[in-house]
Every structure is written in C-alpha cells, then in structure tokens.
Design an enzyme around this catalytic site. Structure first.
Site, PDB file in Angstrom:
ATOM      1  N   ASP A  80       0.701  -1.351  -0.131  1.00  0.00           N
ATOM      2  CA  ASP A  80       0.111  -0.090  -0.114  1.00  0.00           C
ATOM      3  C   ASP A  80       1.016   1.163  -0.048  1.00  0.00           C
ATOM      4  O   ASP A  80       2.010   1.101   0.321  1.00  0.00           O
ATOM      5  CB  ASP A  80      -0.895  -0.125   1.153  1.00  0.00           C
ATOM      6  CG  ASP A  80      -1.420   1.273   1.458  1.00  0.00           C
ATOM      7  OD1 ASP A  80      -2.340   1.723   0.436  1.00  0.00           O
ATOM      8  OD2 ASP A  80      -1.612   1.782   2.519  1.00  0.00           O
ATOM      9  N   ASP A  82      -0.248   4.902   0.694  1.00  0.00           N
ATOM     10  CA  ASP A  82      -0.514   5.973   1.813  1.00  0.00           C
ATOM     11  C   ASP A  82      -0.400   5.787   3.298  1.00  0.00           C
ATOM     12  O   ASP A  82      -0.976   4.531   3.681  1.00  0.00           O
ATOM     13  CB  ASP A  82      -1.739   6.579   1.586  1.00  0.00           C
ATOM     14  CG  ASP A  82      -1.999   7.639   0.411  1.00  0.00           C
ATOM     15  OD1 ASP A  82      -1.122   7.608  -0.456  1.00  0.00           O
ATOM     16  OD2 ASP A  82      -3.229   7.932  -0.003  1.00  0.00           O
ATOM     17  N   THR A 187      -2.594   1.113  -4.916  1.00  0.00           N
ATOM     18  CA  THR A 187      -3.242   2.267  -4.023  1.00  0.00           C
ATOM     19  C   THR A 187      -4.244   2.776  -4.808  1.00  0.00           C
ATOM     20  O   THR A 187      -4.535   2.547  -6.151  1.00  0.00           O
ATOM     21  CB  THR A 187      -2.195   3.560  -3.993  1.00  0.00           C
ATOM     22  OG1 THR A 187      -2.674   4.713  -3.657  1.00  0.00           O
ATOM     23  CG2 THR A 187      -1.578   3.724  -5.541  1.00  0.00           C
ATOM     24  N   ALA A 188      -5.414   3.466  -3.972  1.00  0.00           N
ATOM     25  CA  ALA A 188      -6.324   4.357  -5.011  1.00  0.00           C
ATOM     26  C   ALA A 188      -6.038   5.310  -5.578  1.00  0.00           C
ATOM     27  O   ALA A 188      -6.932   6.140  -6.381  1.00  0.00           O
ATOM     28  CB  ALA A 188      -7.296   4.784  -4.157  1.00  0.00           C
ATOM     29  N   LYS A 232      -9.075  -3.316  -4.523  1.00  0.00           N
ATOM     30  CA  LYS A 232      -7.405  -3.706  -4.603  1.00  0.00           C
ATOM     31  C   LYS A 232      -7.418  -5.076  -4.573  1.00  0.00           C
ATOM     32  O   LYS A 232      -6.348  -5.667  -5.097  1.00  0.00           O
ATOM     33  CB  LYS A 232      -6.954  -3.013  -3.373  1.00  0.00           C
ATOM     34  CG  LYS A 232      -6.754  -1.598  -3.342  1.00  0.00           C
ATOM     35  CD  LYS A 232      -6.178  -1.297  -1.983  1.00  0.00           C
ATOM     36  CE  LYS A 232      -5.417   0.240  -2.185  1.00  0.00           C
ATOM     37  NZ  LYS A 232      -4.748   0.596  -1.021  1.00  0.00           N
ATOM     38  N   ASP A 255      -1.570  -0.269   6.097  1.00  0.00           N
ATOM     39  CA  ASP A 255      -1.563   0.568   7.374  1.00  0.00           C
ATOM     40  C   ASP A 255      -3.465   0.519   7.522  1.00  0.00           C
ATOM     41  O   ASP A 255      -3.630   0.751   8.697  1.00  0.00           O
ATOM     42  CB  ASP A 255      -1.186   1.824   7.359  1.00  0.00           C
ATOM     43  CG  ASP A 255      -2.171   2.888   6.707  1.00  0.00           C
ATOM     44  OD1 ASP A 255      -2.677   3.663   7.097  1.00  0.00           O
ATOM     45  OD2 ASP A 255      -2.466   2.572   5.236  1.00  0.00           O
ATOM     46  N   ASN A 258      -9.026  -0.680   5.631  1.00  0.00           N
ATOM     47  CA  ASN A 258      -9.949  -1.185   4.511  1.00  0.00           C
ATOM     48  C   ASN A 258      -9.175  -2.031   3.475  1.00  0.00           C
ATOM     49  O   ASN A 258      -9.762  -2.511   2.397  1.00  0.00           O
ATOM     50  CB  ASN A 258      -9.927   0.238   3.599  1.00  0.00           C
ATOM     51  CG  ASN A 258     -10.914   1.000   4.384  1.00  0.00           C
ATOM     52  OD1 ASN A 258     -11.815   0.978   4.737  1.00  0.00           O
ATOM     53  ND2 ASN A 258     -10.364   2.390   4.670  1.00  0.00           N
TER      54      ASN A 258
END
Length: 327
Positions: A80, A82, A187-188, A232, A255, A258
């Site tokens: 991930d 962020d 990542t989004a 994801k 982290d 979600n």
C-alpha cells in the site's frame, strides 16, 4: 437508539465494478512495469544497509525463517502507498501540485477537501458522496493529456513526495527486490501517479485507479471504480494470475483496515503503521506489525500480512489547512 448509518461500519464485497477496476489496473500495471524485478539501482550507503538489517531483524526476529526467500520467482510483494510507504496521501500531494499550477480554483479545493473530510469522519463509502468526490476529482483532469499529467507528476514527486518516504518500509521493499522478487505499489491514487512513485523508488510497478482516456486525453470517467477496498484485492488477484504468482507465497503490507480483503489474499501479510481496526485484526489473526511512526520496535505476533489502503480520501485535513493558508 440506533447509530446513524454512516457511523456503522459496513463490509463491502467485490462488485462487477470493483472487478473491472482491478482488472484494468492490473493490465495498466503490466504495461508500465520495469522489465526486471530489481528496478533501477539505488545508491547504497552504510546507513541504508544498517537500516535494512535493523528493519528485517525487527520484523523477522532472530529465530524466524529467512524471509523473503531468495530466488522464489513465484512470490511478489504488494505495498500500500499512503501511510505505508509514504507519509500522507499521494492524491492530496498531487492535488497540491495541480493547485499550485492553477489547474483548479480555491472554491474547488475547498469542496474537494470537505468531501475527503466527510469520508474520513464517516469511515464508510456512501455511494452518493463517493460519486460526488469522484466527479470533482475527475473534472480537474478532464480534457488534459495523459502525457501532460505524467510530466507534471514527476515534478510534484520531487516537490512534495520524495522526502515523505518511510525508510523502514522502503528497506522492506528493497529486501524483496534483493531476493529477486517483483514489488508492486497498490493504491487508490491514479495509476499514473503511482507508477511515477514506483519508478522513482526502483520498484517493479504500480496498481492504481485507472481514469479513462481516448487518444491520450482524459475523458473525465473512471474504468470501473477507485482502487479501494475489494477492488484492490481484485487487482492483486488479476495481476498474480497474469504473472503466474502463487498468492500463498506472496507478501502484502498496509496500514488500513480497508485493505483487509487484499491482505487476506496473501500468505505473508504485514500491518505497517496500522490504524486501530487493523492493529486489532492483525493481533487476532497473528499477523506481524511494524510501526515506523514512533520508532517503536516491531511487535511480532506471528506470520506476515497486509497490503493496500484507501488512498482516495487520504489528505483531507492537510487540504483544509492549505485552503485556510491560501485565504
């Protein structure tokens, strides 16, 4: 008295749109991936080597089997972005750079900041609010060339992102590269932004949200939905199938709770800088924890696990602060 719906956590399963988003992201990632798993050479220093050894020892412990396994080309690592690899939200840092270049006005910044703040407070994805946020973000890039945004993204990385990379997480990613494995960001954030970051870090490539483009120009629409939550997991699943990977041998790092759907796909999940829900879930399921925010030693709680995070709404507080400073 029942709590309002937006205060009640809800589990999301994969939908047709999340499957589409995941498959589109995997296809885009493979097109832009580096040819080898090692990526560009990184300048090594004694300090960096020491950090790498310390990070691995903290996570693995002296009695644990060596991981990652060198030469295991059926394994890969999914990170991930962020608050796992980078402090803060990539989408916000990118937005700061676009605002500086007058891509949108202060009023639009304030609206976008409010939408992101609502999402973070609610903690769940209300369809109407999510659609409104997507429309706002996409309207900013509509009509612009993909090549233009990529060039600007390189500049924005140097301005706002380069100094926000967590050295500890970077060391973990390097360990996978040194073992001959591919390493992907998940990542989004827009796939173009994520690809720039992956390339700058010497990683293999990136899975990110895919915005539709025709003849190299953004249309203002997404392919599927933002790469968040179940999407994801679908992206990782699609990429693993295309690359011939065995997910049970792969690792993932994140982290956010979600990303539990994605973390649960792999055999080696890790919780990095975890939020409260993910920390609790990791302890219950004997996943490993590592927190680089405080400098504390890793809390060893079993086998690896984690990867991903809902990045689309990451930088609300910072966006609001920036708006206030601009007044």
């Amino acid at each position: 008295m029942a709590a309002p719906g937006w205060l009640t956590p809800r589990r999301r399963s994969a939908t047709a749109r999340s499957v589409l988003a995941g498959e589109a992201s995997a296809e885009a990632a493979r097109k832009t991936a580096l040819t080898g798993p090692e990526g560009p050479a990184q300048a090594g220093t004694e300090e960096a080597d020491a950090e790498l050894l310390a990070a691995l020892e903290a996570v693995e412990g002296p009695t644990e089997p060596v991981f990652p396994v060198a030469g295991d080309d059926l394994a890969a690592a999914f990170f991930d972005l962020d608050n796992t690899v980078m402090q803060g939200a990539a989408i916000f840092h990118f937005g700061r750079g676009l605002y500086k270049r007058e891509f949108f006005r202060r009023r639009e910044l304030a609206r976008f900041a409010w939408q992101q703040a609502w999402f973070r407070l609610a903690g769940v994805e209300d369809p109407e609010h999510m659609q409104d946020a997507r429309d706002s973000a996409l309207s900013i890039v509509k009509g612009h060339k993909v090549s233009e945004l990529m060039a600007i993204g390189e500049e924005i990385y140097d301005e706002y992102m380069a100094e926000r990379i967590w050295p500890g997480t970077r060391a973990l990613a390097q360990a996978h590269l040194d073992a001959g494995q591919k390493v992907w960001l998940v990542t989004a954030a827009p796939v173009e932004t994520a690809t720039i970051i992956a390339r700058r870090l010497g990683l293999t490539g990136a899975l990110g949200t895919v915005a539709e483009s025709v003849d190299g120009v953004y249309t203002g629409r997404l392919v599927g939905e933002p790469l968040h939550g179940p999407a994801k997991a679908e992206a990782v699943r699609a990429l693993a199938a295309a690359e011939g990977l065995e997910l049970e041998r792969c690792a993932a790092y994140s982290d956010s709770h979600n990303d539990i759907p994605m973390l649960s796909l792999v055999g080696h999940p890790y919780a990095i800088n975890p939020d409260t829900k993910l920390r609790k879930h990791a302890r219950i399921n004997d996943w490993r924890l590592r927190d680089y925010r405080t400098g504390r030693k890793a809390v060893k709680v079993g086998v690896p696990a984690a990867a991903g995070v809902g990045a689309i709404a990451g930088g609300a507080a910072a966006a609001i602060a920036l708006h206030r400073r601009r007044k």
